[in-house]
Design a protein around this motif. Sequence first.
Motif, PDB file in Angstrom:
ATOM      1  N   GLU A 137       0.907   1.172 -11.241  1.00 36.48           N
ATOM      2  CA  GLU A 137       1.901   2.053 -10.617  1.00 36.48           C
ATOM      3  C   GLU A 137       1.362   2.747  -9.381  1.00 36.48           C
ATOM      4  N   ALA A 138       0.037   2.817  -9.254  1.00 31.16           N
ATOM      5  CA  ALA A 138      -0.550   3.457  -8.071  1.00 31.16           C
ATOM      6  C   ALA A 138      -0.230   2.689  -6.797  1.00 31.16           C
ATOM      7  N   PHE A 139       0.043   1.398  -6.934  1.00 33.11           N
ATOM      8  CA  PHE A 139       0.435   0.591  -5.790  1.00 33.11           C
ATOM      9  C   PHE A 139       1.959   0.540  -5.755  1.00 33.11           C
ATOM     10  N   ASN A 140       2.539   1.311  -4.865  1.00 38.57           N
ATOM     11  CA  ASN A 140       3.991   1.421  -4.803  1.00 38.57           C
ATOM     12  C   ASN A 140       4.444   1.532  -3.353  1.00 38.57           C
ATOM     13  N   THR A 141       5.761   1.550  -3.172  1.00 39.81           N
ATOM     14  CA  THR A 141       6.327   1.570  -1.818  1.00 39.81           C
ATOM     15  C   THR A 141       5.861   2.780  -1.019  1.00 39.81           C
ATOM     16  N   ASP A 142       5.933   3.975  -1.621  1.00 44.07           N
ATOM     17  CA  ASP A 142       5.546   5.188  -0.900  1.00 44.07           C
ATOM     18  C   ASP A 142       4.106   5.121  -0.440  1.00 44.07           C
ATOM     19  N   TYR A 143       3.222   4.655  -1.343  1.00 43.93           N
ATOM     20  CA  TYR A 143       1.804   4.566  -1.004  1.00 43.93           C
ATOM     21  C   TYR A 143       1.588   3.624   0.171  1.00 43.93           C
ATOM     22  N   LEU A 144       2.142   2.395   0.081  1.00 41.82           N
ATOM     23  CA  LEU A 144       1.865   1.410   1.124  1.00 41.82           C
ATOM     24  C   LEU A 144       2.510   1.811   2.445  1.00 41.82           C
ATOM     25  N   PHE A 145       3.703   2.378   2.385  1.00 43.07           N
ATOM     26  CA  PHE A 145       4.378   2.828   3.610  1.00 43.07           C
ATOM     27  C   PHE A 145       3.556   3.914   4.308  1.00 43.07           C
ATOM     28  N   GLN A 146       3.089   4.899   3.564  1.00 41.55           N
ATOM     29  CA  GLN A 146       2.308   5.983   4.165  1.00 41.55           C
ATOM     30  C   GLN A 146       0.981   5.473   4.729  1.00 41.55           C
ATOM     31  N   ARG A 147       0.332   4.545   4.036  1.00 38.16           N
ATOM     32  CA  ARG A 147      -0.940   4.010   4.528  1.00 38.16           C
ATOM     33  C   ARG A 147      -0.745   3.213   5.823  1.00 38.16           C
ATOM     34  N   SER A 148       0.463   2.682   6.004  1.00 34.59           N
ATOM     35  CA  SER A 148       0.710   1.820   7.152  1.00 34.59           C
ATOM     36  C   SER A 148       1.053   2.572   8.426  1.00 34.59           C
ATOM     37  N   ARG A 149       1.423   3.839   8.307  1.00 36.91           N
ATOM     38  CA  ARG A 149       1.913   4.563   9.486  1.00 36.91           C
ATOM     39  C   ARG A 149       0.861   4.615  10.592  1.00 36.91           C
ATOM     40  N   GLY A 150       1.282   4.265  11.787  1.00 36.84           N
ATOM     41  CA  GLY A 150       0.402   4.280  12.946  1.00 36.84           C
ATOM     42  C   GLY A 150      -0.527   3.093  13.043  1.00 36.84           C
ATOM     43  N   ARG A 151      -0.445   2.169  12.107  1.00 37.42           N
ATOM     44  CA  ARG A 151      -1.353   1.029  12.110  1.00 37.42           C
ATOM     45  C   ARG A 151      -0.798  -0.099  12.966  1.00 37.42           C
ATOM     46  N   GLN A 152      -1.567  -0.537  13.954  1.00 38.91           N
ATOM     47  CA  GLN A 152      -1.194  -1.676  14.786  1.00 38.91           C
ATOM     48  C   GLN A 152      -1.679  -2.998  14.200  1.00 38.91           C
ATOM     49  N   GLN A 153      -2.470  -2.918  13.157  1.00 35.08           N
ATOM     50  CA  GLN A 153      -2.998  -4.103  12.487  1.00 35.08           C
ATOM     51  C   GLN A 153      -1.858  -4.979  11.971  1.00 35.08           C
ATOM     52  N   ALA A 154      -2.023  -6.281  12.053  1.00 32.91           N
ATOM     53  CA  ALA A 154      -1.014  -7.214  11.539  1.00 32.91           C
ATOM     54  C   ALA A 154      -0.790  -6.959  10.053  1.00 32.91           C
ATOM     55  N   ILE A 155       0.452  -7.056   9.618  1.00 24.42           N
ATOM     56  CA  ILE A 155       0.792  -6.767   8.232  1.00 24.42           C
ATOM     57  C   ILE A 155       0.012  -7.661   7.263  1.00 24.42           C
ATOM     58  N   LYS A 156      -0.243  -8.905   7.644  1.00 28.91           N
ATOM     59  CA  LYS A 156      -0.973  -9.786   6.720  1.00 28.91           C
ATOM     60  C   LYS A 156      -2.392  -9.292   6.486  1.00 28.91           C
ATOM     61  N   THR A 157      -3.106  -8.970   7.559  1.00 29.90           N
ATOM     62  CA  THR A 157      -4.476  -8.485   7.365  1.00 29.90           C
ATOM     63  C   THR A 157      -4.486  -7.098   6.731  1.00 29.90           C
ATOM     64  N   PHE A 158      -3.430  -6.327   6.961  1.00 26.51           N
ATOM     65  CA  PHE A 158      -3.311  -5.001   6.353  1.00 26.51           C
ATOM     66  C   PHE A 158      -3.244  -5.099   4.832  1.00 26.51           C
ATOM     67  N   ILE A 159      -2.387  -5.968   4.303  1.00 27.33           N
ATOM     68  CA  ILE A 159      -2.271  -6.065   2.835  1.00 27.33           C
ATOM     69  C   ILE A 159      -3.441  -6.820   2.219  1.00 27.33           C
ATOM     70  N   MET A 160      -4.249  -7.495   3.062  1.00 31.50           N
ATOM     71  CA  MET A 160      -5.450  -8.166   2.543  1.00 31.50           C
ATOM     72  C   MET A 160      -6.675  -7.262   2.583  1.00 31.50           C
ATOM     73  N   ASP A 161      -6.530  -6.049   3.117  1.00 30.33           N
ATOM     74  CA  ASP A 161      -7.642  -5.102   3.225  1.00 30.33           C
ATOM     75  C   ASP A 161      -7.880  -4.455   1.868  1.00 30.33           C
ATOM     76  N   ASN A 162      -9.044  -4.686   1.287  1.00 30.87           N
ATOM     77  CA  ASN A 162      -9.353  -4.146  -0.041  1.00 30.87           C
ATOM     78  C   ASN A 162      -9.411  -2.633  -0.088  1.00 30.87           C
ATOM     79  N   HIS A 163      -9.494  -1.986   1.081  1.00 31.35           N
ATOM     80  CA  HIS A 163      -9.446  -0.527   1.097  1.00 31.35           C
ATOM     81  C   HIS A 163      -8.006  -0.023   0.975  1.00 31.35           C
TER      82      HIS A 163
END
Length: 270
Positions: A137-163
């Motif tokens: 449950e820790a991996f959810n829409t709110d979490y991923l959306f907030q982590r993505s804000r301001g990121r220019q990184q491609a979405i594919k490499t973003f979701i492959m980032d273990n951090h």
Amino acid sequence: MPELPEVEVSRMGISPHVEGQQIIAVKVHDSRLRWPVPERVQAVVGERLQRVQRRAKYLLLETDAGTLILHLGMSGALRVVPSSTPLKKHDHVELVFANGQSLRLNDPRRFGALLYVDDDAEQHVLLKNLGPEPLTEAFNTDYLFQRSRGRQQAIKTFIMDNHVVVGVGNIYANESLFKAGIHPKRAAGKVSRQRYQRLVPLIKETLAQAIQQGGTSLRDFTQVDGQPGYFAQQLAVYGRGGKLCMRCKTRLKEIRLGQRSTVYCPQCQR
């Protein structure tokens, strides 16, 4: 390299054979893995292996004395065999149990690892900065959306980032983005909340299906070579560059993104 589902199926495969068993020896036939196998692994001798857990692609073999951290690397495989079984080439480490069985790590390329911690394994340098498990449950829409804000990184490499989130390897990133209709090069910070709301459950579904297929086809790990490999699943885009999209019949494109093969449909993914 084994991805999260393959590692999870390895955990499922060995657990019934090793959990609760007393370790009577740790035999290091060749310590030259990704990092030299430390002498401290001998601390578990005489202990019972209480649980086999997984964190990202690491298996945690827990005893009351401490935890062995095991990683399969790029080519590693586990199998449980009678301790009298002759060693195979590249059988580098084995745990010997009082019931006459051994858990062996076979690793031709030696990128695997066996380490030891006597305190909280989650605080080990390899684990403490990892993102959440994708099926929790820790991996959810709110979490991923907030982590993505301001990121220019491609979405594919973003979701492959273990951090950001662990275990979304190349195969599963390709497939999840296709299902969600998201172009792999789109900047993570430009993906809307609504689209993340669709992507997150599809990542979970894709990984869960792979684990389920591996679990369904899982044979007794005392009889096979312990190498589950990638599961025989219907892949929509991965490995299909240049072929027709199963959905719209547009020819799939293949590019390099983050030094990894990336296949997508230019019509279905925007």
